[in-house]
Design an enzyme around this catalytic site. Structure first.
Site, PDB file in Angstrom:
ATOM      1  N   ASN A  63       0.856  -1.191   0.000  1.00 18.98           N
ATOM      2  CA  ASN A  63       0.000   0.000   0.000  1.00 18.98           C
ATOM      3  C   ASN A  63       0.897   1.249   0.000  1.00 18.98           C
ATOM      4  O   ASN A  63       1.688   1.445   0.925  1.00 18.98           O
ATOM      5  CB  ASN A  63      -0.894  -0.039   1.256  1.00 18.98           C
ATOM      6  CG  ASN A  63      -1.843   1.125   1.331  1.00 18.98           C
ATOM      7  OD1 ASN A  63      -1.445   2.257   1.070  1.00 18.98           O
ATOM      8  ND2 ASN A  63      -3.076   0.885   1.705  1.00 18.98           N
TER       9      ASN A  63
ATOM     10  N   ASP B 224      -0.157   4.448  -0.087  1.00 19.78           N
ATOM     11  CA  ASP B 224      -0.877   5.670   0.335  1.00 19.78           C
ATOM     12  C   ASP B 224       0.045   6.667   1.034  1.00 19.78           C
ATOM     13  O   ASP B 224      -0.051   7.876   0.822  1.00 19.78           O
ATOM     14  CB  ASP B 224      -1.989   5.326   1.336  1.00 19.78           C
ATOM     15  CG  ASP B 224      -3.154   4.596   0.714  1.00 19.78           C
ATOM     16  OD1 ASP B 224      -3.190   4.460  -0.519  1.00 19.78           O
ATOM     17  OD2 ASP B 224      -4.031   4.149   1.477  1.00 19.78           O
ATOM     18  N   HIS B 225       0.916   6.135   1.911  1.00 16.92           N
ATOM     19  CA  HIS B 225       1.678   7.069   2.748  1.00 16.92           C
ATOM     20  C   HIS B 225       2.879   7.681   2.051  1.00 16.92           C
ATOM     21  O   HIS B 225       3.472   8.625   2.572  1.00 16.92           O
ATOM     22  CB  HIS B 225       2.014   6.431   4.091  1.00 16.92           C
ATOM     23  CG  HIS B 225       0.772   6.221   4.908  1.00 16.92           C
ATOM     24  ND1 HIS B 225      -0.195   7.203   5.018  1.00 16.92           N
ATOM     25  CD2 HIS B 225       0.309   5.165   5.593  1.00 16.92           C
ATOM     26  CE1 HIS B 225      -1.186   6.740   5.755  1.00 16.92           C
ATOM     27  NE2 HIS B 225      -0.913   5.510   6.110  1.00 16.92           N
TER      28      HIS B 225
ATOM     29  N   HIS C  68      -5.795   3.532  -1.524  1.00 18.29           N
ATOM     30  CA  HIS C  68      -7.134   3.881  -1.035  1.00 18.29           C
ATOM     31  C   HIS C  68      -7.459   5.288  -1.526  1.00 18.29           C
ATOM     32  O   HIS C  68      -6.850   6.248  -1.064  1.00 18.29           O
ATOM     33  CB  HIS C  68      -7.113   3.818   0.496  1.00 18.29           C
ATOM     34  CG  HIS C  68      -8.444   4.059   1.142  1.00 18.29           C
ATOM     35  ND1 HIS C  68      -8.628   3.963   2.502  1.00 18.29           N
ATOM     36  CD2 HIS C  68      -9.654   4.401   0.628  1.00 18.29           C
ATOM     37  CE1 HIS C  68      -9.891   4.223   2.787  1.00 18.29           C
ATOM     38  NE2 HIS C  68     -10.533   4.507   1.668  1.00 18.29           N
TER      39      HIS C  68
ATOM     40  N   ARG D 201      -9.525   7.940  -0.939  1.00 18.81           N
ATOM     41  CA  ARG D 201     -10.491   8.366   0.072  1.00 18.81           C
ATOM     42  C   ARG D 201     -11.360   9.489  -0.478  1.00 18.81           C
ATOM     43  O   ARG D 201     -10.949  10.238  -1.364  1.00 18.81           O
ATOM     44  CB  ARG D 201      -9.757   8.846   1.334  1.00 18.81           C
ATOM     45  CG  ARG D 201      -8.988   7.745   2.033  1.00 18.81           C
ATOM     46  CD  ARG D 201      -8.422   8.249   3.335  1.00 18.81           C
ATOM     47  NE  ARG D 201      -9.440   8.388   4.333  1.00 18.81           N
ATOM     48  CZ  ARG D 201      -9.639   7.529   5.342  1.00 18.81           C
ATOM     49  NH1 ARG D 201      -8.853   6.491   5.490  1.00 18.81           N
ATOM     50  NH2 ARG D 201     -10.611   7.717   6.197  1.00 18.81           N
TER      51      ARG D 201
ATOM     52  N   ARG E  25      -7.185  12.756   0.850  1.00 22.87           N
ATOM     53  CA  ARG E  25      -6.116  13.263   1.728  1.00 22.87           C
ATOM     54  C   ARG E  25      -4.729  12.775   1.306  1.00 22.87           C
ATOM     55  O   ARG E  25      -3.742  13.391   1.650  1.00 22.87           O
ATOM     56  CB  ARG E  25      -6.393  12.899   3.178  1.00 22.87           C
ATOM     57  CG  ARG E  25      -6.273  11.428   3.477  1.00 22.87           C
ATOM     58  CD  ARG E  25      -6.395  11.163   4.954  1.00 22.87           C
ATOM     59  NE  ARG E  25      -7.751  11.391   5.436  1.00 22.87           N
ATOM     60  CZ  ARG E  25      -8.230  10.866   6.562  1.00 22.87           C
ATOM     61  NH1 ARG E  25      -7.434  10.121   7.319  1.00 22.87           N
ATOM     62  NH2 ARG E  25      -9.462  11.067   6.939  1.00 22.87           N
TER      63      ARG E  25
ATOM     64  N   GLU F 204      -8.740   0.274  -2.830  1.00 23.53           N
ATOM     65  CA  GLU F 204      -9.597   0.308  -1.641  1.00 23.53           C
ATOM     66  C   GLU F 204     -10.561   1.468  -1.799  1.00 23.53           C
ATOM     67  O   GLU F 204     -10.136   2.570  -2.200  1.00 23.53           O
ATOM     68  CB  GLU F 204      -8.766   0.529  -0.380  1.00 23.53           C
ATOM     69  CG  GLU F 204      -7.889  -0.639  -0.008  1.00 23.53           C
ATOM     70  CD  GLU F 204      -7.055  -0.331   1.226  1.00 23.53           C
ATOM     71  OE1 GLU F 204      -7.223   0.753   1.820  1.00 23.53           O
ATOM     72  OE2 GLU F 204      -6.231  -1.162   1.574  1.00 23.53           O
TER      73      GLU F 204
ATOM     74  N   THR G 170      -8.192   3.669   8.588  1.00 22.66           N
ATOM     75  CA  THR G 170      -9.416   2.872   8.644  1.00 22.66           C
ATOM     76  C   THR G 170      -9.523   2.179  10.006  1.00 22.66           C
ATOM     77  O   THR G 170      -8.643   1.432  10.395  1.00 22.66           O
ATOM     78  CB  THR G 170      -9.401   1.802   7.527  1.00 22.66           C
ATOM     79  OG1 THR G 170      -8.986   2.432   6.321  1.00 22.66           O
ATOM     80  CG2 THR G 170     -10.752   1.179   7.352  1.00 22.66           C
TER      81      THR G 170
ATOM     82  N   GLU H 289     -10.871  -9.380   3.398  1.00 18.15           N
ATOM     83  CA  GLU H 289      -9.593  -9.009   3.999  1.00 18.15           C
ATOM     84  C   GLU H 289      -9.828  -8.916   5.503  1.00 18.15           C
ATOM     85  O   GLU H 289     -10.604  -8.068   5.969  1.00 18.15           O
ATOM     86  CB  GLU H 289      -9.076  -7.676   3.445  1.00 18.15           C
ATOM     87  CG  GLU H 289      -7.747  -7.293   4.089  1.00 18.15           C
ATOM     88  CD  GLU H 289      -7.122  -6.029   3.498  1.00 18.15           C
ATOM     89  OE1 GLU H 289      -7.439  -5.678   2.341  1.00 18.15           O
ATOM     90  OE2 GLU H 289      -6.326  -5.403   4.212  1.00 18.15           O
TER      91      GLU H 289
ATOM     92  N   HIS I 270      -3.568  -4.482   7.781  1.00 15.49           N
ATOM     93  CA  HIS I 270      -3.696  -3.329   8.669  1.00 15.49           C
ATOM     94  C   HIS I 270      -2.833  -3.512   9.911  1.00 15.49           C
ATOM     95  O   HIS I 270      -3.023  -4.452  10.675  1.00 15.49           O
ATOM     96  CB  HIS I 270      -5.131  -3.027   9.088  1.00 15.49           C
ATOM     97  CG  HIS I 270      -5.334  -1.564   9.347  1.00 15.49           C
ATOM     98  ND1 HIS I 270      -4.860  -0.952  10.481  1.00 15.49           N
ATOM     99  CD2 HIS I 270      -5.890  -0.594   8.601  1.00 15.49           C
ATOM    100  CE1 HIS I 270      -5.145   0.327  10.426  1.00 15.49           C
ATOM    101  NE2 HIS I 270      -5.769   0.586   9.295  1.00 15.49           N
TER     102      HIS I 270
ATOM    103  N   GLY J 104       1.260  -1.368   4.365  1.00 16.14           N
ATOM    104  CA  GLY J 104       1.605  -0.030   3.900  1.00 16.14           C
ATOM    105  C   GLY J 104       2.543   0.716   4.824  1.00 16.14           C
ATOM    106  O   GLY J 104       3.730   0.886   4.548  1.00 16.14           O
ATOM    107  N   HIS J 105       2.016   1.150   5.960  1.00 16.99           N
ATOM    108  CA  HIS J 105       2.724   2.094   6.819  1.00 16.99           C
ATOM    109  C   HIS J 105       4.114   1.610   7.226  1.00 16.99           C
ATOM    110  O   HIS J 105       5.085   2.366   7.191  1.00 16.99           O
ATOM    111  CB  HIS J 105       1.871   2.391   8.065  1.00 16.99           C
ATOM    112  CG  HIS J 105       2.462   3.421   8.948  1.00 16.99           C
ATOM    113  ND1 HIS J 105       3.164   3.101  10.089  1.00 16.99           N
ATOM    114  CD2 HIS J 105       2.499   4.762   8.849  1.00 16.99           C
ATOM    115  CE1 HIS J 105       3.594   4.206  10.655  1.00 16.99           C
ATOM    116  NE2 HIS J 105       3.202   5.233   9.923  1.00 16.99           N
TER     117      HIS J 105
HETATM  118  N1  PXP Z   1      -5.828  -2.973   4.422  1.00 17.56           N
HETATM  119  C1  PXP Z   1      -6.760  -1.996   4.471  1.00 17.56           C
HETATM  120  C2  PXP Z   1      -8.165  -2.332   4.111  1.00 17.56           C
HETATM  121  C3  PXP Z   1      -6.405  -0.684   4.827  1.00 17.56           C
HETATM  122  O1  PXP Z   1      -7.351   0.268   4.875  1.00 17.56           O
HETATM  123  C4  PXP Z   1      -5.053  -0.404   5.109  1.00 17.56           C
HETATM  124  C5  PXP Z   1      -4.644   0.991   5.459  1.00 17.56           C
HETATM  125  O2  PXP Z   1      -4.904   1.841   4.398  1.00 17.56           O
HETATM  126  C6  PXP Z   1      -4.125  -1.446   5.033  1.00 17.56           C
HETATM  127  C7  PXP Z   1      -4.539  -2.726   4.712  1.00 17.56           C
HETATM  128  C8  PXP Z   1      -2.673  -1.209   5.293  1.00 17.56           C
HETATM  129  O3  PXP Z   1      -2.493  -0.924   6.635  1.00 17.56           O
HETATM  130  P1  PXP Z   1      -1.071  -0.417   7.146  1.00 17.56           P
HETATM  131  O4  PXP Z   1      -0.793   0.879   6.463  1.00 17.56           O
HETATM  132  O5  PXP Z   1      -1.249  -0.285   8.621  1.00 17.56           O
HETATM  133  O6  PXP Z   1      -0.070  -1.479   6.753  1.00 17.56           O
END
Ligand code: PXP
Length: 243
Positions: free
Chosen positions: A6, A8-9, A42, A44, A48, A69, A100, A150, A190, A212-213
């Site tokens: 992921n 996103d960050h 994702h 959103r 953001r 997502e 989330t 998931e 997550h 992701g993070h």
């Molecule tokens: N799965 C879903 C459905 C999520 O919303 C997220 C966070 O955007 C992740 C996985 C990834 O989570 P993390 O960034 O904590 O690894």
């Protein structure tokens, strides 16, 4: 086990300055070179981090799989139908949350989710529902005809102490077994980190992880030395040779 990254960050850092770097699309290319089996983003409702431009470019450049997502909102569903990513994961979304929180209320949101799943499936998109690892959510997801669920690993990741961690892992294991029996593909994600991923990655029923993070956090640190060295050289050369 498929590992989806992921990004996103990466976009979160970009949006801290509302500039054009770092680019999540470039990060996705590098993630694929590192062995990612797919790229997750994702989009959103408040945009953001990830923007339409990112998803559109990712769809044109990712050579593995784009897992989008999304919430079941009309606007975002319409975009997904137009874009037709290979996979879409429906997630709950609240504007005030940092990330989330909790899985979908599948029994409570049955009609809305059924319509969203039908629309995505009609567009040829593989569907997944992000749910807490609970029997009710599993049964309802199977009944709605999702291809996958998931399992939300946040409570496992946040569990303090060996006993609590083992209890949360047991919940994930039971949900994974029950989900497979109901014909669902099992994904998880997550809050997974380098420290806590191993027991989840070892669950035999689980076929996909979304992380992701922790990956972005590690990349910032492992990339810091090289980035400073590159800037150091540029600045030193300017002093020595001029512009
Ligand atoms: N799965 C879903 C459905 C999520 O919303 C997220 C966070 O955007 C992740 C996985 C990834 O989570 P993390 O960034 O904590 O690894």
């Amino acid at each position: 086990m498929r590992l989806y990254i992921n990004v996103d960050h990466v976009a979160t850092v970009r949006e801290a300055r509302r500039t054009d770097e770092p680019d999540p699309v470039r990060a996705a290319v590098l993630a694929e070179l590192g062995g990612a089996d797919g790229i997750t983003v994702h989009l959103r409702e408040d945009r953001r981090h990830i923007h339409e431009r990112d998803v559109e470019l990712l769809l044109g450049t990712v050579r593995t799989v784009v897992n989008l997502e999304l919430s079941a909102s009309e606007e975002i569903l319409g975009l997904a139908e137009r874009w037709q990513p290979m996979q879409a994961t429906l997630v709950p979304e609240r504007r005030e949350e940092v990330t989330t929180e909790g899985g979908l209320d599948v029994p409570g949101g049955r009609e809305r989710l059924r319509e969203a799943l039908d629309r995505l499936a009609s567009a040829g998109i593989r569907t997944s529902l992000f749910i807490d690892p609970d029997p009710d959510a599993i049964e309802a997801s199977a009944e709605l005809g999702a291809d996958a669920v998931e399992l939300h690993t946040g409570e496992y990741a946040n569990a303090v102490g060996l006993e609590a961690r083992a209890r949360q892992l047991g919940r994930l294991r039971d949900a994974a077994v029950r989900g497979r029996e109901a014909g669902l593909a099992i994904h998880a994600g997550h809050g997974l980190t380098f420290e806590n991923v191993v027991p989840v990655a070892a669950l035999p029923e689980c076929e996909e992880l979304n992380i992701g993070h922790s990956i972005v956090s590690r990349a910032v640190l492992t990339g810091m030395e090289a980035a400073v060295r590159d800037m150091r050289r540029l600045v030193d050369d300017a002093r020595r040779f001029g512009a």
